[in-house]
Design a protein around this motif. Structure first.
Motif, PDB file in Angstrom:
ATOM      1  N   GLU A   1       0.832  -1.212   0.000  1.00 42.70           N
ATOM      2  CA  GLU A   1       0.000   0.000   0.000  1.00 42.70           C
ATOM      3  C   GLU A   1       0.860   1.253   0.000  1.00 42.70           C
ATOM      4  O   GLU A   1       0.560   2.223  -0.691  1.00 42.70           O
ATOM      5  CB  GLU A   1      -0.932  -0.010   1.210  1.00 42.70           C
ATOM      6  CG  GLU A   1      -2.058  -1.035   1.109  1.00 42.70           C
ATOM      7  CD  GLU A   1      -2.940  -1.033   2.349  1.00 42.70           C
ATOM      8  OE1 GLU A   1      -2.537  -0.433   3.363  1.00 42.70           O
ATOM      9  OE2 GLU A   1      -4.026  -1.643   2.290  1.00 42.70           O
TER      10      GLU A   1
ATOM     11  N   ILE B   1       2.242   1.732  -3.426  1.00 46.41           N
ATOM     12  CA  ILE B   1       1.192   2.240  -4.328  1.00 46.41           C
ATOM     13  C   ILE B   1       0.955   3.726  -4.084  1.00 46.41           C
ATOM     14  O   ILE B   1       0.826   4.510  -5.038  1.00 46.41           O
ATOM     15  CB  ILE B   1      -0.112   1.440  -4.126  1.00 46.41           C
ATOM     16  CG1 ILE B   1       0.063   0.004  -4.648  1.00 46.41           C
ATOM     17  CG2 ILE B   1      -1.278   2.117  -4.827  1.00 46.41           C
ATOM     18  CD1 ILE B   1      -1.096  -0.910  -4.329  1.00 46.41           C
ATOM     19  N   LEU B   2       0.928   4.129  -2.807  1.00 49.99           N
ATOM     20  CA  LEU B   2       0.716   5.548  -2.496  1.00 49.99           C
ATOM     21  C   LEU B   2       1.864   6.398  -3.024  1.00 49.99           C
ATOM     22  O   LEU B   2       1.641   7.501  -3.551  1.00 49.99           O
ATOM     23  CB  LEU B   2       0.579   5.722  -0.979  1.00 49.99           C
ATOM     24  CG  LEU B   2      -0.699   5.166  -0.347  1.00 49.99           C
ATOM     25  CD1 LEU B   2      -0.657   5.306   1.169  1.00 49.99           C
ATOM     26  CD2 LEU B   2      -1.931   5.875  -0.901  1.00 49.99           C
TER      27      LEU B   2
ATOM     28  N   VAL C   1       3.831   5.659  -5.590  1.00 51.57           N
ATOM     29  CA  VAL C   1       3.712   5.693  -7.057  1.00 51.57           C
ATOM     30  C   VAL C   1       2.621   6.670  -7.485  1.00 51.57           C
ATOM     31  O   VAL C   1       2.791   7.443  -8.440  1.00 51.57           O
ATOM     32  CB  VAL C   1       3.421   4.277  -7.605  1.00 51.57           C
ATOM     33  CG1 VAL C   1       3.047   4.335  -9.072  1.00 51.57           C
ATOM     34  CG2 VAL C   1       4.641   3.379  -7.419  1.00 51.57           C
ATOM     35  N   GLN C   2       1.488   6.651  -6.779  1.00 56.15           N
ATOM     36  CA  GLN C   2       0.404   7.573  -7.098  1.00 56.15           C
ATOM     37  C   GLN C   2       0.842   9.026  -6.900  1.00 56.15           C
ATOM     38  O   GLN C   2       0.538   9.899  -7.724  1.00 56.15           O
ATOM     39  CB  GLN C   2      -0.818   7.280  -6.223  1.00 56.15           C
ATOM     40  CG  GLN C   2      -1.557   6.008  -6.614  1.00 56.15           C
ATOM     41  CD  GLN C   2      -2.731   5.729  -5.697  1.00 56.15           C
ATOM     42  OE1 GLN C   2      -2.792   6.211  -4.567  1.00 56.15           O
ATOM     43  NE2 GLN C   2      -3.681   4.940  -6.162  1.00 56.15           N
ATOM     44  N   ALA C   3       1.579   9.279  -5.803  1.00 54.82           N
ATOM     45  CA  ALA C   3       2.057  10.643  -5.545  1.00 54.82           C
ATOM     46  C   ALA C   3       3.039  11.087  -6.628  1.00 54.82           C
ATOM     47  O   ALA C   3       2.968  12.224  -7.117  1.00 54.82           O
ATOM     48  CB  ALA C   3       2.722  10.704  -4.172  1.00 54.82           C
TER      49      ALA C   3
ATOM     50  N   PHE D   1       3.151   9.975  -9.656  1.00 59.40           N
ATOM     51  CA  PHE D   1       2.392  10.159 -10.896  1.00 59.40           C
ATOM     52  C   PHE D   1       1.673  11.498 -10.891  1.00 59.40           C
ATOM     53  O   PHE D   1       1.672  12.219 -11.896  1.00 59.40           O
ATOM     54  CB  PHE D   1       1.390   9.014 -11.048  1.00 59.40           C
ATOM     55  CG  PHE D   1       0.492   9.157 -12.255  1.00 59.40           C
ATOM     56  CD1 PHE D   1       0.983   8.936 -13.528  1.00 59.40           C
ATOM     57  CD2 PHE D   1      -0.838   9.533 -12.108  1.00 59.40           C
ATOM     58  CE1 PHE D   1       0.167   9.077 -14.639  1.00 59.40           C
ATOM     59  CE2 PHE D   1      -1.663   9.678 -13.203  1.00 59.40           C
ATOM     60  CZ  PHE D   1      -1.157   9.445 -14.485  1.00 59.40           C
ATOM     61  N   GLU D   2       1.065  11.847  -9.752  1.00 62.15           N
ATOM     62  CA  GLU D   2       0.362  13.123  -9.651  1.00 62.15           C
ATOM     63  C   GLU D   2       1.328  14.292  -9.804  1.00 62.15           C
ATOM     64  O   GLU D   2       1.028  15.290 -10.470  1.00 62.15           O
ATOM     65  CB  GLU D   2      -0.373  13.224  -8.304  1.00 62.15           C
ATOM     66  CG  GLU D   2      -1.587  12.317  -8.188  1.00 62.15           C
ATOM     67  CD  GLU D   2      -2.667  12.661  -9.192  1.00 62.15           C
ATOM     68  OE1 GLU D   2      -2.813  13.852  -9.539  1.00 62.15           O
ATOM     69  OE2 GLU D   2      -3.344  11.729  -9.669  1.00 62.15           O
TER      70      GLU D   2
ATOM     71  N   ARG E   1       2.325  14.506 -13.443  1.00 64.36           N
ATOM     72  CA  ARG E   1       1.221  15.044 -14.242  1.00 64.36           C
ATOM     73  C   ARG E   1       1.061  16.544 -14.005  1.00 64.36           C
ATOM     74  O   ARG E   1       0.826  17.308 -14.953  1.00 64.36           O
ATOM     75  CB  ARG E   1      -0.084  14.317 -13.903  1.00 64.36           C
ATOM     76  CG  ARG E   1      -1.234  14.701 -14.817  1.00 64.36           C
ATOM     77  CD  ARG E   1      -2.405  13.766 -14.663  1.00 64.36           C
ATOM     78  NE  ARG E   1      -2.990  13.828 -13.341  1.00 64.36           N
ATOM     79  CZ  ARG E   1      -4.077  13.150 -12.977  1.00 64.36           C
ATOM     80  NH1 ARG E   1      -4.668  12.338 -13.835  1.00 64.36           N
ATOM     81  NH2 ARG E   1      -4.556  13.258 -11.758  1.00 64.36           N
TER      82      ARG E   1
END
Length: 203
Positions: free
Chosen positions: A69, A72-73, A75-77, A79-80, A83
């Motif tokens: 988890e 994943i967090l 990677v999401q951060a 990615f954001e 972007r």
């Protein structure tokens, strides 16, 4: 031996046999009575061991889940952030797309200003200067349409973000830290300084 004695001896033997049988039955009963608790105790120990093992496996799985988890967090951060940077870069590219062209035109505009500063001593020179001024005004309009404007300098308070002081003077006609003279015009594109104005500042 008399018949009475014989009967008594048989009775004694039979009693002994009954006693022995009773003792054997009692021993067997005790054995069978003790066995189930041993098996039950063994089953409880095995069950407790299995429970402890399952708890250990559950803890290990929970640790791996938490790590997954967290990854994943992250990677999401990432990615954001990527972007958002891409969006900001795109917006900046669109917002300042004319910067390179404007920077290339500034030397030509400076030359037009120098030409317009010349005195016309005849009609032909005046006509030529009028043509030069028309081209100059057209260039300024094109810069304005692209979002670029000249930086106001003379009479304004010196601002190091948009002015570049190359001289200082003492002039009673101007307040302290006020721009007295402009040597080269500065330009700003929207909120970005393309070139600061080169100025003379009053002390």
């Amino acid at each position: 031996m008399s018949e009475k004695e014989l009967n008594e001896e048989k009775s004694t033997v039979k009693t002994a046999e009954n006693t022995a049988e009773a003792e054997e039955v009692e021993v067997v009963e005790e054995v069978f009575a003790e066995e189930p608790p041993k098996e039950e105790e063994k089953s409880e120990q095995l069950l407790q061991t299995e429970i402890e093992e399952l708890k250990k496996q559950n803890a290990e799985l929970q640790t791996k889940l938490d790590e997954a988890e967290n990854r994943i967090l992250r990677v999401q951060a990432d990615f954001e952030n990527a972007r958002r940077r891409a969006r900001l870069d795109l917006e900046a590219s669109e917002k300042y797309k004319a910067q390179s062209l404007i920077s290339d035109l500034l030397p030509a505009i400076d030359n037009f200003e120098r030409a317009l500063a010349m005195e016309a001593d005849n009609e032909q020179a005046k006509s030529l200067l009028q043509g030069v001024e028309m081209v100059y005004r057209s260039l300024l309009d094109a810069l304005k349409n692209a979002g670029a404007e000249q930086i106001e300098a003379v009479g304004k308070e010196f601002d190091p973000h948009i002015h570049q002081a190359i001289m200082q003077v003492e002039d009673e006609n101007f307040g302290s830290n006020v721009v007295v003279e402009e040597f080269q015009k500065g330009y700003i594109l929207k909120d970005r300084v393309i070139r600061p104005a080169m100025v003379k500042v009053n002390q």
